[in-house]
Design an enzyme around this catalytic site. Structure first.
Site, PDB file in Angstrom:
ATOM      1  N   LYS A 111       0.815  -1.216   0.000  1.00 43.73           N
ATOM      2  CA  LYS A 111       0.000   0.000   0.000  1.00 43.73           C
ATOM      3  C   LYS A 111       0.845   1.260   0.000  1.00 43.73           C
ATOM      4  O   LYS A 111       0.453   2.273  -0.576  1.00 43.73           O
ATOM      5  CB  LYS A 111      -0.944   0.017   1.211  1.00 43.73           C
ATOM      6  CG  LYS A 111      -2.126  -0.913   1.064  1.00 43.73           C
ATOM      7  CD  LYS A 111      -3.247  -0.490   1.996  1.00 43.73           C
ATOM      8  CE  LYS A 111      -4.445  -1.410   1.864  1.00 43.73           C
ATOM      9  NZ  LYS A 111      -5.474  -1.113   2.863  1.00 43.73           N
ATOM     10  N   LYS A 194      -5.108  -9.324  -6.988  1.00 42.83           N
ATOM     11  CA  LYS A 194      -6.277  -9.538  -6.122  1.00 42.83           C
ATOM     12  C   LYS A 194      -7.434  -8.627  -6.536  1.00 42.83           C
ATOM     13  O   LYS A 194      -7.206  -7.471  -6.877  1.00 42.83           O
ATOM     14  CB  LYS A 194      -5.843  -9.221  -4.679  1.00 42.83           C
ATOM     15  CG  LYS A 194      -6.753  -9.731  -3.610  1.00 42.83           C
ATOM     16  CD  LYS A 194      -6.187  -9.406  -2.235  1.00 42.83           C
ATOM     17  CE  LYS A 194      -6.328  -7.944  -1.908  1.00 42.83           C
ATOM     18  NZ  LYS A 194      -6.010  -7.596  -0.518  1.00 42.83           N
ATOM     19  N   LYS A 197     -11.044  -3.092  -4.001  1.00 38.93           N
ATOM     20  CA  LYS A 197     -11.802  -1.836  -4.153  1.00 38.93           C
ATOM     21  C   LYS A 197     -10.926  -0.736  -4.727  1.00 38.93           C
ATOM     22  O   LYS A 197     -11.422   0.222  -5.290  1.00 38.93           O
ATOM     23  CB  LYS A 197     -12.290  -1.366  -2.782  1.00 38.93           C
ATOM     24  CG  LYS A 197     -13.284  -2.270  -2.114  1.00 38.93           C
ATOM     25  CD  LYS A 197     -13.630  -1.695  -0.738  1.00 38.93           C
ATOM     26  CE  LYS A 197     -14.301  -2.704   0.144  1.00 38.93           C
ATOM     27  NZ  LYS A 197     -13.764  -2.714   1.514  1.00 38.93           N
TER      28      LYS A 197
HETATM   29  P1  AMP Z   1     -11.299  -5.109   2.902  1.00 35.37           P
HETATM   30  O1  AMP Z   1     -12.105  -4.813   1.683  1.00 35.37           O
HETATM   31  O2  AMP Z   1      -9.826  -5.019   2.624  1.00 35.37           O
HETATM   32  O3  AMP Z   1     -11.730  -4.379   4.113  1.00 35.37           O
HETATM   33  O4  AMP Z   1     -11.541  -6.665   3.229  1.00 35.37           O
HETATM   34  C1  AMP Z   1     -12.642  -7.158   3.957  1.00 35.37           C
HETATM   35  C2  AMP Z   1     -12.618  -8.680   3.984  1.00 35.37           C
HETATM   36  O5  AMP Z   1     -12.716  -9.186   2.639  1.00 35.37           O
HETATM   37  C3  AMP Z   1     -11.321  -9.263   4.562  1.00 35.37           C
HETATM   38  O6  AMP Z   1     -11.631 -10.415   5.336  1.00 35.37           O
HETATM   39  C4  AMP Z   1     -10.523  -9.637   3.348  1.00 35.37           C
HETATM   40  O7  AMP Z   1      -9.637 -10.708   3.598  1.00 35.37           O
HETATM   41  C5  AMP Z   1     -11.616 -10.053   2.371  1.00 35.37           C
HETATM   42  N1  AMP Z   1     -11.196  -9.838   0.977  1.00 35.37           N
HETATM   43  C6  AMP Z   1     -10.882  -8.636   0.397  1.00 35.37           C
HETATM   44  N2  AMP Z   1     -10.534  -8.815  -0.901  1.00 35.37           N
HETATM   45  C7  AMP Z   1     -10.627 -10.148  -1.151  1.00 35.37           C
HETATM   46  C8  AMP Z   1     -10.410 -10.973  -2.316  1.00 35.37           C
HETATM   47  N3  AMP Z   1     -10.035 -10.457  -3.482  1.00 35.37           N
HETATM   48  N4  AMP Z   1     -10.618 -12.312  -2.188  1.00 35.37           N
HETATM   49  C9  AMP Z   1     -11.008 -12.855  -1.012  1.00 35.37           C
HETATM   50  N5  AMP Z   1     -11.226 -12.146   0.114  1.00 35.37           N
HETATM   51  C10 AMP Z   1     -11.048 -10.816   0.056  1.00 35.37           C
END
Ligand code: AMP
Ligand code: TRP
Length: 338
Positions: A111, A194, A197
């Site tokens: 990041k 990956k 967002k």
């Molecule tokens: P975040 O959007 O980073 O706050 O992630 C929220 C949850 O979604 C966390 O448990 C992440 O590990 C999961 N997550 C985010 N992106 C992915 C992805 N591409 N594949 C699987 N899990 C994800």
């Protein structure tokens, strides 16, 4: 009943990776655990957020979680900033965690990018706040996607060092809950990146807010390779896009990846994509419709978060008071609301 804590950042629309990697599992675990689900707005501001968008995103993520099946009557749904104990315990953990531990965090390196000197101190200390989120409630089980594994290992180290330093058996050990299919959903435009967002291209991800047409279009345009589909997972090597799309199918269908390969092996991507789109639309559009309905009533969503906040504070307060005593922070007034 064991206690679960998990969080999601309100930095934009939730997407299929969030759903398959985390939220779907949160919903499924609700029968077996006491759950706290948190919209981690303090984590979000470790990188710049437009204030109005942050507020709007916090509400829309709450609506998305409710629409996906989070049961805020039985469990606790709230936004992190409303329980001050998170920031406070994070400070104490800033004094427990070692620089060397944080220097190893791969997410910070990704990041912060090349311009590390310009990253916020908050982004660097992000994992300490995450440890505080979980341990403020002495939660033991944390369902997350694969990308959060390293942060949870750090949280365990913090709990252990705190216990050792102060000679107590206070914080429990944390167990990550990382499930098979869907724990790492990749971008539709690049099977090696990956789904996220923060990726600028909307075509790279399927959002909770996408309607049936948008889902179909994104899957139809998803990157592929020129070969027929593999007939077994062993053939995924060097075929990240096939692995990703078939993995998404398996996760959405709750099917074994081997069975999906057997069924579609040797077929063209075009035929498979049609079926994948149908499946994704069937699973995701009911959530979207419910989310749209909830978004029309922001006062209701705020009310749900307010109720969750109260209940979260009630659990956190006595735990934080004990932490103060353990650390030796003199309490001269009546226990404060956390
Ligand atoms: P975040 O959007 O980073 O706050 O992630 C929220 C949850 O979604 C966390 O448990 C992440 O590990 C999961 N997550 C985010 N992106 C992915 C992805 N591409 N594949 C699987 N899990 C994800
Ligand atoms: N860091 C997590 C993510 O970006 C979100 C998060 C914050 C979290 N605090 C947490 C997840 C506590 C699990 C437990 O995905």
């Amino acid at each position: 009943m064991a206690r679960i804590f998990s969080g999601v950042q309100p930095t934009g629309d939730l997407h299929l990776g969030n759903y398959l990697g985390a939220i779907r599992n949160w919903v499924r675990l609700q029968d077996d655990y006491e759950c706290l689900f948190c919209i981690v707005d303090l984590h979000a501001i470790t990188v710049w957020q437009d204030p109005k968008e942050l507020t709007a995103n916090t509400r829309s993520v709450a609506a998305a979680l409710l629409a996906a099946g989070v049961d805020a009557k039985r469990h606790i749904l709230f936004n992190q900033s409303q329980v001050p104990g998170h920031a406070e315990l994070a400070w104490i953990f800033n004094c427990v965690a070692r620089l060397g531990w944080l220097n190893r965090m791969t997410q910070f390196k990704e990041k912060a990018g090349k311009n590390r000197e310009n990253a916020s101190v908050g982004l660097y200390a992000y994992p300490n706040l995450m440890a505080a989120d979980i341990l403020l409630y002495k939660a033991t089980h944390v369902p997350v996607g694969d990308d959060q594994k390293q942060h949870l290992e750090l949280a365990r180290d913090i709990a252990q060092k705190f216990n050792n330093d102060f000679g107590v058996d206070f914080f429990p050990m944390i167990e990550p809950l990382i499930f098979g299919a869907g724990t790492r959903v990749m971008s539709l435009r690049d099977g090696k990146a990956k789904m996220s967002k923060s990726e600028p291209s909307e075509m790279s991800r399927i959002n909770f807010t996408d309607d049936a047409d948008a889902i179909a279009r994104k899957i139809q345009k998803a990157k592929t390779d020129p070969h027929p589909l593999p007939a077994a997972p062993a053939e995924f090597k060097d075929r990240p896009e096939a692995a990703n799309l078939m993995g998404i199918y398996a996760a959405l269908a709750d099917a074994d990846i081997g069975a999906v390969c057997q069924r579609f092996g040797g077929k063209q991507f075009s035929a498979f994509k049609k079926e994948l789109a149908e499946l994704a639309i069937a699973k995701l559009t009911p959530i979207r419709d419910e989310m749209v309905r909830l978004m029309a009533d922001p006062a209701h969503v705020d009310g749900v978060l307010a109720a969750g906040t109260k209940r979260a504070r009630a659990i956190a307060e006595p735990i934080l008071a004990e932490v103060h005593d353990i650390v030796g922070l003199l309490r001269v007034c009546a226990p404060r609301k956390c």
